[in-house]
Motif scaffolding. Sequence first.
Motif, PDB file in Angstrom:
ATOM      1  N   PRO A  79      21.501  23.687  40.113  1.00  0.00           N
ATOM      2  CA  PRO A  79      20.412  23.952  39.162  1.00  0.00           C
ATOM      3  C   PRO A  79      19.527  22.727  38.948  1.00  0.00           C
ATOM      4  O   PRO A  79      20.007  21.595  38.901  1.00  0.00           O
ATOM      5  CB  PRO A  79      21.155  24.338  37.874  1.00  0.00           C
ATOM      6  CG  PRO A  79      22.485  23.669  37.997  1.00  0.00           C
ATOM      7  CD  PRO A  79      22.826  23.677  39.456  1.00  0.00           C
ATOM      8  N   LEU A  80      18.233  22.982  38.836  1.00  0.00           N
ATOM      9  CA  LEU A  80      17.254  21.908  38.692  1.00  0.00           C
ATOM     10  C   LEU A  80      16.391  22.125  37.455  1.00  0.00           C
ATOM     11  O   LEU A  80      16.281  23.249  36.952  1.00  0.00           O
ATOM     12  CB  LEU A  80      16.362  21.850  39.935  1.00  0.00           C
ATOM     13  CG  LEU A  80      17.065  21.685  41.280  1.00  0.00           C
ATOM     14  CD1 LEU A  80      16.065  21.780  42.409  1.00  0.00           C
ATOM     15  CD2 LEU A  80      17.841  20.374  41.333  1.00  0.00           C
ATOM     16  N   VAL A  81      15.759  21.069  37.019  1.00  0.00           N
ATOM     17  CA  VAL A  81      14.848  21.129  35.878  1.00  0.00           C
ATOM     18  C   VAL A  81      13.416  21.095  36.387  1.00  0.00           C
ATOM     19  O   VAL A  81      12.990  20.134  37.018  1.00  0.00           O
ATOM     20  CB  VAL A  81      15.081  19.950  34.914  1.00  0.00           C
ATOM     21  CG1 VAL A  81      14.092  20.011  33.754  1.00  0.00           C
ATOM     22  CG2 VAL A  81      16.513  19.942  34.406  1.00  0.00           C
ATOM     23  N   GLY A  82      12.687  22.160  36.111  1.00  0.00           N
ATOM     24  CA  GLY A  82      11.266  22.190  36.459  1.00  0.00           C
ATOM     25  C   GLY A  82      10.955  22.071  37.939  1.00  0.00           C
ATOM     26  O   GLY A  82       9.963  21.434  38.316  1.00  0.00           O
ATOM     27  N   ALA A  83      11.777  22.659  38.786  1.00  0.00           N
ATOM     28  CA  ALA A  83      11.524  22.599  40.226  1.00  0.00           C
ATOM     29  C   ALA A  83      10.218  23.308  40.562  1.00  0.00           C
ATOM     30  O   ALA A  83       9.982  24.436  40.144  1.00  0.00           O
ATOM     31  CB  ALA A  83      12.678  23.235  40.987  1.00  0.00           C
ATOM     32  N   SER A  84       9.365  22.635  41.321  1.00  0.00           N
ATOM     33  CA  SER A  84       8.061  23.190  41.663  1.00  0.00           C
ATOM     34  C   SER A  84       7.535  22.517  42.917  1.00  0.00           C
ATOM     35  O   SER A  84       7.777  21.327  43.149  1.00  0.00           O
ATOM     36  CB  SER A  84       7.071  22.974  40.513  1.00  0.00           C
ATOM     37  OG  SER A  84       5.744  23.218  40.934  1.00  0.00           O
ATOM     38  N   GLN A  85       6.822  23.269  43.732  1.00  0.00           N
ATOM     39  CA  GLN A  85       6.209  22.706  44.927  1.00  0.00           C
ATOM     40  C   GLN A  85       5.038  21.787  44.588  1.00  0.00           C
ATOM     41  O   GLN A  85       4.473  21.147  45.470  1.00  0.00           O
ATOM     42  CB  GLN A  85       5.780  23.824  45.877  1.00  0.00           C
ATOM     43  CG  GLN A  85       6.948  24.605  46.428  1.00  0.00           C
ATOM     44  CD  GLN A  85       6.600  25.569  47.535  1.00  0.00           C
ATOM     45  OE1 GLN A  85       7.474  26.082  48.211  1.00  0.00           O
ATOM     46  NE2 GLN A  85       5.321  25.846  47.734  1.00  0.00           N
ATOM     47  N   ASN A  86       4.709  21.716  43.303  1.00  0.00           N
ATOM     48  CA  ASN A  86       3.668  20.793  42.843  1.00  0.00           C
ATOM     49  C   ASN A  86       4.236  19.447  42.405  1.00  0.00           C
ATOM     50  O   ASN A  86       3.493  18.585  41.922  1.00  0.00           O
ATOM     51  CB  ASN A  86       2.892  21.418  41.680  1.00  0.00           C
ATOM     52  CG  ASN A  86       2.138  22.665  42.102  1.00  0.00           C
ATOM     53  OD1 ASN A  86       1.553  22.719  43.179  1.00  0.00           O
ATOM     54  ND2 ASN A  86       2.162  23.687  41.260  1.00  0.00           N
ATOM     55  N   ARG A  87       5.545  19.268  42.571  1.00  0.00           N
ATOM     56  CA  ARG A  87       6.197  18.024  42.185  1.00  0.00           C
ATOM     57  C   ARG A  87       6.909  17.404  43.383  1.00  0.00           C
ATOM     58  O   ARG A  87       7.330  18.107  44.308  1.00  0.00           O
ATOM     59  CB  ARG A  87       7.210  18.270  41.055  1.00  0.00           C
ATOM     60  CG  ARG A  87       6.605  18.859  39.780  1.00  0.00           C
ATOM     61  CD  ARG A  87       7.677  19.076  38.734  1.00  0.00           C
ATOM     62  NE  ARG A  87       8.244  17.803  38.284  1.00  0.00           N
ATOM     63  CZ  ARG A  87       9.410  17.714  37.628  1.00  0.00           C
ATOM     64  NH1 ARG A  87      10.118  18.803  37.377  1.00  0.00           N
ATOM     65  NH2 ARG A  87       9.868  16.540  37.254  1.00  0.00           N
ATOM     66  N   ILE A  92      12.345  15.465  40.623  1.00  0.00           N
ATOM     67  CA  ILE A  92      12.994  16.673  40.113  1.00  0.00           C
ATOM     68  C   ILE A  92      14.449  16.375  39.755  1.00  0.00           C
ATOM     69  O   ILE A  92      15.239  15.945  40.601  1.00  0.00           O
ATOM     70  CB  ILE A  92      12.907  17.809  41.147  1.00  0.00           C
ATOM     71  CG1 ILE A  92      11.429  18.191  41.349  1.00  0.00           C
ATOM     72  CG2 ILE A  92      13.717  19.022  40.689  1.00  0.00           C
ATOM     73  CD1 ILE A  92      11.192  19.277  42.351  1.00  0.00           C
ATOM     74  N   GLU A  93      14.789  16.598  38.496  1.00  0.00           N
ATOM     75  CA  GLU A  93      16.119  16.272  38.001  1.00  0.00           C
ATOM     76  C   GLU A  93      17.083  17.444  38.163  1.00  0.00           C
ATOM     77  O   GLU A  93      16.682  18.608  38.169  1.00  0.00           O
ATOM     78  CB  GLU A  93      16.047  15.882  36.520  1.00  0.00           C
ATOM     79  CG  GLU A  93      15.234  14.624  36.251  1.00  0.00           C
ATOM     80  CD  GLU A  93      15.208  14.258  34.787  1.00  0.00           C
ATOM     81  OE1 GLU A  93      15.654  15.086  33.946  1.00  0.00           O
ATOM     82  OE2 GLU A  93      14.754  13.148  34.463  1.00  0.00           O
ATOM     83  N   VAL A  94      18.350  17.103  38.293  1.00  0.00           N
ATOM     84  CA  VAL A  94      19.390  18.125  38.298  1.00  0.00           C
ATOM     85  C   VAL A  94      19.659  18.537  36.850  1.00  0.00           C
ATOM     86  O   VAL A  94      19.488  17.746  35.923  1.00  0.00           O
ATOM     87  CB  VAL A  94      20.674  17.616  38.974  1.00  0.00           C
ATOM     88  CG1 VAL A  94      20.446  17.424  40.463  1.00  0.00           C
ATOM     89  CG2 VAL A  94      21.147  16.317  38.345  1.00  0.00           C
ATOM     90  N   ASP A  95      20.084  19.778  36.675  1.00  0.00           N
ATOM     91  CA  ASP A  95      20.270  20.338  35.340  1.00  0.00           C
ATOM     92  C   ASP A  95      21.756  20.466  35.017  1.00  0.00           C
ATOM     93  O   ASP A  95      22.459  21.274  35.613  1.00  0.00           O
ATOM     94  CB  ASP A  95      19.588  21.710  35.266  1.00  0.00           C
ATOM     95  CG  ASP A  95      19.599  22.282  33.859  1.00  0.00           C
ATOM     96  OD1 ASP A  95      19.948  21.547  32.919  1.00  0.00           O
ATOM     97  OD2 ASP A  95      19.259  23.475  33.701  1.00  0.00           O
ATOM     98  N   ASN A  96      22.223  19.628  34.104  1.00  0.00           N
ATOM     99  CA  ASN A  96      23.619  19.681  33.640  1.00  0.00           C
ATOM    100  C   ASN A  96      24.590  19.675  34.827  1.00  0.00           C
ATOM    101  O   ASN A  96      25.420  20.575  34.994  1.00  0.00           O
ATOM    102  CB  ASN A  96      23.844  20.924  32.777  1.00  0.00           C
ATOM    103  CG  ASN A  96      25.101  20.811  31.911  1.00  0.00           C
ATOM    104  OD1 ASN A  96      25.824  19.822  31.974  1.00  0.00           O
ATOM    105  ND2 ASN A  96      25.362  21.847  31.120  1.00  0.00           N
ATOM    106  N   LEU A  97      24.475  18.642  35.644  1.00  0.00           N
ATOM    107  CA  LEU A  97      25.268  18.557  36.874  1.00  0.00           C
ATOM    108  C   LEU A  97      26.763  18.542  36.604  1.00  0.00           C
ATOM    109  O   LEU A  97      27.537  19.132  37.366  1.00  0.00           O
ATOM    110  CB  LEU A  97      24.865  17.301  37.658  1.00  0.00           C
ATOM    111  CG  LEU A  97      25.557  17.106  39.005  1.00  0.00           C
ATOM    112  CD1 LEU A  97      25.214  18.246  39.953  1.00  0.00           C
ATOM    113  CD2 LEU A  97      25.179  15.760  39.607  1.00  0.00           C
ATOM    114  N   ALA A  98      27.189  17.904  35.543  1.00  0.00           N
ATOM    115  CA  ALA A  98      28.619  17.798  35.257  1.00  0.00           C
ATOM    116  C   ALA A  98      29.254  19.173  35.092  1.00  0.00           C
ATOM    117  O   ALA A  98      30.324  19.454  35.657  1.00  0.00           O
ATOM    118  CB  ALA A  98      28.839  16.953  34.006  1.00  0.00           C
ATOM    119  N   ALA A  99      28.611  20.040  34.321  1.00  0.00           N
ATOM    120  CA  ALA A  99      29.152  21.382  34.087  1.00  0.00           C
ATOM    121  C   ALA A  99      29.124  22.215  35.363  1.00  0.00           C
ATOM    122  O   ALA A  99      30.084  22.918  35.696  1.00  0.00           O
ATOM    123  CB  ALA A  99      28.369  22.081  32.979  1.00  0.00           C
TER     124      ALA A  99
END
Length: 257
Positions: A79-87, A92-99
């Motif tokens: 899961p990623l935060v705000g994934a977009s082809q405009n970035r 692009i950060e990972v979203d709650n990677l630990a969980a």
Amino acid sequence: MTKKIIENDVNVSSPLGVGGGGRVIGIMQPYVFPYIGYFQLIKAVDKFVVYDDVAFINKGWINRNNILVNGKASMFTIPLVGASQNRLIRDIEVDNLAAWSKKFLKTIEQSYKKAPFYKEGFEIIEQVFSLPVASIAELATAGLKETCKYLGIKTEIVESSTIYNNQDLKSQGRILDICLQEKANHYINPIGGMAIYDKQLFADSEILLNFIKAKPIQYKQFNKDEASFVPWLSIIDLLMFCSAEELNEHLDKFELV
């Protein structure tokens, strides 16, 4: 010294460019535990550039791949935060990677715990997902480096965002510029780029352009029936079923076109 490329069991050295001492370069966007062809490219070159300052690719292979679950390919997606082809990928950060990784490691355990090299493979994956990374690019690059370390691959791996300062260039023009900055005389690209890269453009700068094409690769998974073999999964699958020595043998099964 230029790296010798094994092609159809014959050693092929890159031609020397002006002044000699050129190098073999490979460039690719960062993928998390990609398929074996990616690592074939890394092993085949002297320096591998992680292309992390280009646009993210939606529904690509940057943050997802397939592992073997109950005898079938099963896709995992980080899961990623705000994934977009405009970035850019690096932003692009990972979203709650630990969980997420806790659940993923459990899936790995349940799916591969009876594999012959489960212990070695699991340690690599667990190590990568325990690192304090913020972006998907950092996570992917860590996975590449840890896997290469285990396999004894000495190729230098660097991120494009840290060196070349050529974001104003586009497409193959930027790739060519990286090769020139590195004084490379041989550039190897994944086979998927054949339609968009011009060998003559590189030849004009005295750089040989080749495309790497993986040969059919098969190894023993849980089943004994070759017809049930599931190909082209994440390198995770090979780490579980092949020794480091066997995996390195598979890495040499390619041709340059």
